[in-house]
Structure formats: structure tokens, C-alpha cells
Design an enzyme around this catalytic site. Structure first.
Site, mmCIF file in Angstrom:
data_model
loop_
_atom_site.group_PDB
_atom_site.id
_atom_site.type_symbol
_atom_site.label_atom_id
_atom_site.label_comp_id
_atom_site.label_asym_id
_atom_site.label_seq_id
_atom_site.Cartn_x
_atom_site.Cartn_y
_atom_site.Cartn_z
ATOM 1 N N CYS A 77 0.841 -1.208 0.000
ATOM 2 C CA CYS A 77 0.000 0.000 0.000
ATOM 3 C C CYS A 77 0.873 1.255 0.000
ATOM 4 C CB CYS A 77 -0.991 -0.035 1.160
ATOM 5 S SG CYS A 77 -2.314 1.174 0.982
ATOM 6 N N HIS A 184 -3.939 -4.872 0.133
ATOM 7 C CA HIS A 184 -3.510 -5.356 1.443
ATOM 8 C C HIS A 184 -3.573 -6.883 1.478
ATOM 9 C CE1 HIS A 184 -3.126 -1.536 3.521
ATOM 10 N NE2 HIS A 184 -4.138 -1.126 2.769
ATOM 11 N N GLU A 186 -2.612 -8.760 3.693
ATOM 12 C CA GLU A 186 -2.955 -9.190 5.063
ATOM 13 C C GLU A 186 -4.459 -9.155 5.313
ATOM 14 O OE1 GLU A 186 -1.571 -6.363 4.190
ATOM 15 O OE2 GLU A 186 -2.363 -4.696 5.386
#
Lengths: 203, 278
Positions: A77, A184, A186
Site C-alpha cells: 500500500c 492489502h 494481510e
């Protein structure tokens, strides 16, 4: 293997740590130059604003450390955007690893008044396609990933993944040992976990 | 700069074996968001998930929805007492460890400090409601400290006899004289990054979402609008994305009681030409 996450003034480090834990990998969060240089792999995360993040990195000499790393580095990001040459977000000179400039999303010219209002930042799930990096091993074309961003890296010679919002842009970049993803991983369910695993398994 | 023609060119036919029919399109998808009410660390409303070991455990229920294809989750804490707030941060930490999609935490948040604790424990976004209305600077403070991307403004609104939508506070118990649109617009200017709009007229009715106020906000505001209240059938979600022009649809009991399953809902939406993540 020693994995370090760069500690600086941009959020979401916890989320990255937890996602790594879910795939059975531990990481050290640090801003210590020697620890970062000695790591096998480095993750450079980030949610925040470009100019204050760059100022913070420069004040601590982390900009030079980052640019000169030779082990695999993954920018996420804002981390990816800071690895680019320049960001329109408060006219910020960035690290210059990738030549691609970072621009602000703006509505296309001649937009039909009846079409839905363009939301900035882009928030939500979008496809990644034209995948061209070992980071995407076993990641199908058109996979969905989770994005939150108001600025984007333009397409260029280092583009290894493309996403459409207003226009096609770089959702992934790669040059030598440097990798960047705009989304992202994650927070991108199983696809994101696959991408993180691929990074961990890079040789 | 590309134009909108490009979107048409990038529509991808999905092979029949891909399931769901319809067309997979490129671009940002509409989001489906289950909402879990939490009290003292447990989900409140009874659910009939016989296949879960403990449907009262927000982490297990949340993980189930994530696996089913939910795009995000909202955890709304309705714990009344301040002493129990620690339970919430511990719960958020457990959710963050186990769930691999974004989640928002709301309920009783009134300060930068409250938010800081929740974000440090792994929440992606927080939602504020009455506290922000009573002290609008809170939105500004949160935006400065954490960025607008994690500040969701929740509004409970009700259409009165004069045909206007008004803001209600304290879980819908306290009427204000302020129009929903005016408050939403102000909050976005102050830094709210998303609006979670709940129609009190529709909530619990399963008769469909409030399309008029949803589309009014979605058309006028530069941030995403999450529509809540009234979703009872799969067609209601089609309506809220098309006529309501919402960016996301939120519901609770229809998911909890399996009246609508997320996989079937998403297949239905794709068949109707709505871009969703499957």
C-alpha cells in the site's frame, strides 16, 4: 529465516504481523538499521500520508537503508507508493526504486452525470490481472484483493499486476529484489495469504 | 486517461462451469457485510448455526462468514458498562488474529484514545455514531490521527411525516431536529471516510432497504455508503445496489438465521449483473 517489518509512523503493522502469524511466520518489527540490513526479508507496510511518512523515514536515515537493501523487500500500500519516484500526495519525492509516478484518482473527463459518483479513496475488493511475478505463483488471474487508497501508481515497465479503477493502474510492481503491492494481502483472505507465502518462499 | 468505454471492453465472460452465470466484470465490487451484535464479548442475537461449535463466539461466527465470502464484517458492541470495555479490546485482538478480511468495530466509541486501543488491537476501521453527532470535532480528530479510511460514520435515521429523514441518537431513542443528509455531508467534510446508514423505518421489517435516502447520500457524497436496515430477500440487495446506488449492503438476522446465505446471494447478484467478489 529472519523477517523484519519496518517500524515507522504509518499504521497497519499489527495486521501484517497477525496475517504472518496465521501462516506460521514470525517477524521482528524494528527501525534499527543493522537489524533491517541483516534480515533475510523485509516488509515495508503502511497506511497513511506520503509526505509525513517520507519525512519520518529521512529523519531516521531509513530512506537510504531501504534503497540499498539487496534482500527481497515487499512494500504494501503506502509502502509500495513510497518506493516509487514521486507522489502527487503533497508533492512528495519518494525513494525512486520504481520509476512509476504515484497519481491521485480523478474522475474521467466527460463523465456522464447519471453514472455513479466516483468514490475516492477506492475502498473494497477489486481484481488483479496480467500477473507477471513469482509473487503470484498459484494466484489465478482476476483474483480479488482488498484495496484502500486514494492515489495509484501508473502503469510502467515494472508493472507486474494491473487493476482497473477509473483507469488501469499498477496493483503490483517488481524490480530486482524489490516487490510492491497496492492492495492489502494481510486483509485479502486466502489470496492474500498465498501472496504472503510466496514472498516468504522467494529464494 | 481512459474513458468509460474501457470498462465495457474489460467485461469478462465467465465460463458456464464458473458457476453463477452472468458476467464477471473487472472493477471495484459491491460489498456484502454481515453485522454481529456483541455484548460482554458474546454475540447477542440467537443464531441457528448448528454447524458451529459455539455460535455465540464472535470470532467463530465471523470466521464462518469470512469463509462464506463476506467482504467485511462489522462488530457492534452494545455492552452498556464502561468496565466491560476491556473485554471488547481483547475480543478485537482475537478477531484480528483469526480473521483474514477487514472488520469494523463500533459501539460506545467517543475518543481518540478509545480508537487507538481498538486499532492497536487490530481493528481496520471504527464506527462512531452519537458521540460524533454530539461533538463533531471527534470526526476531525480521528481523521487527523488515523486517516479517514478508518473512520466510519454511522447514522440512524428515520423518515418523519414531513417526508424528511432525521438523525436519531442513542440507538434510535433520541430524536434530533437535524436532517440526515446535512449531518452526513458535514461529517464527510470533517473527515469521515464511509457512511453506515441505517433506516429505522426499515430496520427489522425485511421489506427492503430505504432506497431514497441511500441513493441521495450515495449520489451526493464522495465516500462509500453502506446501506443497512430492511434487507430481507436477495432481490432487496439488487435494489439497494441499483436503485439505492449503495456501495455495500449490511444485514444481520437474515444471515444469522440462514434466511439468505452469502454464497447464494452473491451468485444471485452476479446473475443480475452486479459486480461482486465470488
Amino acid at each position: 529465516m529472519v523477517l523484519t517489518i519496518i517500524k515507522y509512523n504509518a499504521g497497519n503493522i499489527q495486521s501484517v504481523l497477525y496475517a504472518l502469524e496465521r501462516i506460521g511466520v514470525s517477524a521482528v518489527v524494528t527501525d534499527d538499521h543493522e537489524q533491517i540490513k541483516a534480515a533475510d526479508k523485509v516488509i515495508f507496510p503502511g497506511v497513511g500520508e506520503a509526505s509525513s511518512a517520507m519525512r519520518y523515514l529521512k529523519e531516521r536515515g531509513l530512506d537510504e537503508v531501504l534503497k540499498n537493501l539487496t534482500q527481497p523487500v515487499l512494500g504494501v500500500c503506502l509502502g509500495m507508493q513510497l518506493m516509487c519516484r514521486y507522489s502527487e500526495e503533497n508533492e512528495t519525492e519518494c525513494l525512486g526504486i520504481f520509476d512509476e509516478p504515484v497519481k491521485k484518482f480523478s474522475p474521467p473527463a466527460g463523465k456522464n452525470a447519471e453514472s455513479p459518483r466516483l468514490k475516492i479513496p477506492q475502498i473494497g475488493w477489486n481484481n488483479i490481472y496480467n500477473l507477471q511475478s513469482t509473487l503470484f505463483t498459484n494466484v489465478p488471474e482476476e483474483s480479488y484483493c482488498y484495496f484502500v487508497h486514494g492515489y495509484y501508481a501508473a502503469l510502467g515497465e515494472h508493472t507486474t499486476g494491473t487493476t482497473d479503477y477509473v483507469q488501469p493502474y499498477s496493483s503490483a510492481l517488481h524490480k530486482n529484489n524489490f516487490y510492491g503491492v497496492q492492495f492489502h494481502p494481510e486483509k485479502s483472505a486466502g489470496v492474500g495469504e498465498r501472496i504472503l507465502k510466496n514472498f516468504i518462499e522467494l529464494v | 486517461m481512459m474513458n468509460e468505454e474501457l470498462y465495457k471492453l474489460t467485461q469478462l465472460p465467465v465460463p458456464p462451469s464458473g458457476g453463477g452465470g452472468g458476467f464477471r466484470q473487472r472493477g471495484l465490487t459491491k460489498r456484502i457485510i454481515p453485522c454481529l451484535d456483541i455484548k460482554d464479548g458474546r454475540t447477542v442475537k440467537g443464531t441457528n448455526f448448528v454447524d458451529l461449535r459455539d455460535a455465540g463466539d464472535p470470532v467463530e461466527l465471523g470466521a464462518f462468514y469470512a469463509q462464506q465470502g463476506a467482504d467485511e464484517l462489522v462488530f457492534l458492541d452494545i455492552t452498556a458498562t464502561v468496565e466491560k470495555r476491556k473485554t471488547l479490546s481483547e475480543l478485537v485482538n482475537r478477531i484480528a488474529h483469526h480473521i483474514n478480511i477487514p472488520f469494523t468495530v463500533g459501539g460506545g466509541i467517543s475518543s481518540v484514545e478509545d480508537v487507538s486501543v481498538l486499532l492497536q488491537n487490530g481493528a481496520d476501521k471504527i464506527s462512531v455514531n452519537s458521540s460524533a453527532f454530539k461533538r463533531p470535532e471527534l470526526v476531525c480528530e480521528l481523521e487527523k490521527e488515523f486517516g479517514s479510511q478508518c473512520v466510519v460514520l454511522a447514522i440512524d435515521t428515520k423518515k418523519e411525516e414531513d417526508g424528511e429523514w432525521y438523525v436519531y441518537l442513542n440507538g434510535g431513542r433520541l430524536k434530533t431536529g437535524v436532517k440526515c443528509f446535512d449531518w452526513a455531508k458535514q461529517a464527510v467534510e470533517l473527515g469521515a471516510g464511509e457512511i453506515l446508514l441505517t433506516s429505522m423505518n426499515h430496520d427489522g421489517t425485511k421489506q427492503g432497504f430505504a432506497l431514497d435516502i441511500t441513493s441521495k447520500l450515495a449520489d451526493a457524497l464522495p465516500v462509500p455508503v453502506i446501506a443497512s436496515g430492511g434487507g430481507g430477500t436477495m432481490q432487496h440487495f439488487v435494489d439497494v445496489f441499483e436503485a439505492g446506488r449503495a456501495d455495500a449492503g449490511l444485514a444481520a438476522s437474515i444471515f444469522h438465521f440462514k434466511e439468505v446465505g452469502i454464497p447464494e446471494l452473491k451468485r444471485y447478484l452476479r446473475e443480475k449483473g452486479i459486480n461482486v467478489r465470488i
